[in-house]
Design a protein around this motif. Structure first.
Motif, mmCIF file in Angstrom:
data_model
loop_
_atom_site.group_PDB
_atom_site.id
_atom_site.type_symbol
_atom_site.label_atom_id
_atom_site.label_comp_id
_atom_site.label_asym_id
_atom_site.label_seq_id
_atom_site.Cartn_x
_atom_site.Cartn_y
_atom_site.Cartn_z
ATOM 1 N N UNK A 3 70.898 -0.438 -49.717
ATOM 2 C CA UNK A 3 70.263 -0.038 -50.969
ATOM 3 C C UNK A 3 69.924 1.446 -50.917
ATOM 4 N N UNK A 4 69.467 1.981 -52.059
ATOM 5 C CA UNK A 4 69.267 3.427 -52.168
ATOM 6 C C UNK A 4 68.262 3.966 -51.156
ATOM 7 N N UNK A 5 67.123 3.244 -50.994
ATOM 8 C CA UNK A 5 66.097 3.723 -50.054
ATOM 9 C C UNK A 5 66.644 3.793 -48.633
ATOM 10 N N UNK A 6 67.354 2.744 -48.216
ATOM 11 C CA UNK A 6 67.918 2.736 -46.859
ATOM 12 C C UNK A 6 69.012 3.792 -46.708
ATOM 13 N N UNK A 7 69.772 4.010 -47.782
ATOM 14 C CA UNK A 7 70.818 5.014 -47.730
ATOM 15 C C UNK A 7 70.217 6.409 -47.565
ATOM 16 N N UNK A 8 69.148 6.677 -48.323
ATOM 17 C CA UNK A 8 68.488 7.981 -48.208
ATOM 18 C C UNK A 8 67.920 8.171 -46.809
ATOM 19 N N UNK A 9 67.317 7.118 -46.263
ATOM 20 C CA UNK A 9 66.755 7.205 -44.905
ATOM 21 C C UNK A 9 67.874 7.429 -43.884
ATOM 22 N N UNK A 10 69.000 6.753 -44.077
ATOM 23 C CA UNK A 10 70.132 6.913 -43.166
ATOM 24 C C UNK A 10 70.652 8.344 -43.190
ATOM 25 N N UNK A 11 70.753 8.924 -44.380
ATOM 26 C CA UNK A 11 71.221 10.313 -44.503
ATOM 27 C C UNK A 11 70.264 11.275 -43.821
ATOM 28 N N UNK A 12 68.962 11.106 -44.066
ATOM 29 C CA UNK A 12 67.971 11.994 -43.451
ATOM 30 C C UNK A 12 67.960 11.856 -41.933
ATOM 31 N N UNK A 13 68.111 10.622 -41.455
ATOM 32 C CA UNK A 13 68.085 10.392 -40.011
ATOM 33 C C UNK A 13 69.247 11.083 -39.305
ATOM 34 N N UNK A 14 70.347 11.289 -40.001
ATOM 35 C CA UNK A 14 71.525 11.871 -39.370
ATOM 36 C C UNK A 14 71.700 13.363 -39.648
#
Length: 361
Positions: A3-14
């Motif tokens: 979902x969008x929240x997890x996708x945003x977190x994944x992008x920031x984490x990397x």
């Protein structure tokens, strides 16, 4: 798909950029792994802490951050001095962007370390100078060795034609001086032989250097060992590395012997590992750092930019080849050597990759 929240977190984490999210009261909401590495803290454990509990900067910084929240006004600060909880101070640029989310203003901080970029720039300039020096020395050596061979051969032929044996003393001087100059040029060029790499414990190298220096100084200088026993073996040429370290330690010993009270002279040998360290254009997951620190008079400021050049020496009787040879050996091992020096403190740092096969750009 996440979902969008997890996708945003994944992008920031990397992201490789250190990213920090603060709430309207300047308390930590989130930091990515790059920020955790930069500040040497855990974002999860630090959640909810006030910004000054994460790191400190100038008092004006808090005023600017509160103003950014109140006015939703972004700003950028250059060359800020950021001090982490561990006491390490870094030069950074950071950009602050207010973000309106669910009726409240959050602050997004993007932190860009400058120290690493400055170090890489300095390192690239040093490597460029080294290559230029190599080309200059090799060209000069070629121009010197050719006429030297002719002079030596002519002196040998002349010696055979001399009627008086006593006159051969003069031709012998010519031959001996020609040989001396040839040997000097060969030393300037350094060894063309590639390192014979074998798995070696770096502390064996340091202990060998310590035993040699203790014998030369007759035990008058204190050697302090501070080793990290967890450092794995390195793929190095043991004899070449002994020579490289010995050149530095011997210089430190000679600097200390010029002091009035030798008993105060100390040479500190320290080993540590560093993670995510860049040498040239290559980032290594793990490197070994060997530090040689002495409390001598320091290297004169006018020599610090040129001390790795051949024939540059701070001593009247020095050849100026020791550090040039050391730098060449470290470079052949895909490593790096740095120096910082002032009165009472000189530190040479040698960085050697522990993962030469796993390095990446």
């Amino acid at each position: 798909m996440p979902d969008n929240d997890n996708l945003h977190r994944l992008l920031l984490d990397n992201l490789t950029t250190a990213t920090i999210l603060l709430d309207g009261e300047l308390r930590l909401e989130y930091m990515n792994p790059a920020a955790e590495m930069l500040l040497a803290i855990s974002g999860q454990r630090s959640h909810g802490q006030f910004i000054s509990e994460l790191f400190t900067e100038s008092p004006e910084a808090l005023v600017s951050l509160r103003q950014a929240v109140a006015e939703a006004h972004p700003f950028t600060k250059r060359e800020a001095q950021l001090t982490s909880l561990t006491g390490k101070t870094q030069t950074v640029d950071y950009a602050v962007t207010p973000v309106i989310c669910r009726g409240q203003t959050l602050l997004l901080l993007e932190v860009y370390p400058r120290d690493r970029l400055l170090r890489i720039t300095k390192e690239e300039a040093q490597l460029s100078k080294q290559e230029t020096t190599k080309l200059l020395v090799r060209g000069l050596a070629h121009e010197i060795k050719n006429p030297l061979g002719g002079i030596r051969g002519a002196a040998q032929l002349l010696a055979r034609e001399l009627p008086d044996e006593a006159l051969k003393d003069y031709t012998n001087v010519i031959i001996e001086e020609a040989d001396r100059l040839r040997n000097l040029v060969d030393r300037m060029l350094g060894s063309n032989k590639l390192p014979s790499l074998v798995w070696t414990n770096v502390h064996e190298v340091l202990e060998r250097v310590c035993s040699l220096v203790m014998a030369e100084s007759e035990g008058r200088i204190v050697l302090v060992r501070d080793y990290d026993p967890s450092i794995p073996e390195l793929m190095i040429d043991r004899e070449q590395m002994i020579q490289a370290v010995l050149n530095i330690v011997r210089n430190a010993m000679q600097a200390l012997t010029g002091q009035s009270d030798l008993r105060l002279g100390r040479i500190h040998l320290r080993t540590r590992t560093l993670r995510q360290f860049t040498i040239g254009h290559v980032r290594h997951r793990l490197v070994c750092r060997v530090e040689i620190i002495d409390n001598g008079p320091g290297i004169p400021a006018e020599l610090q930019e040129t001390m790795f050049y051949p024939m540059v020496s701070g001593r009247p009787d020095g050849t100026g080849l020791g550090l040039a040879i050391t730098q060449n050996i470290i470079s052949q091992h895909q490593g790096l050597i740095e120096c910082e020096s002032h009165s009472g403190h000189t530190r040479f740092s040698i960085y050697l990759p522990l993962d030469p096969g796993a390095s990446s750009s």
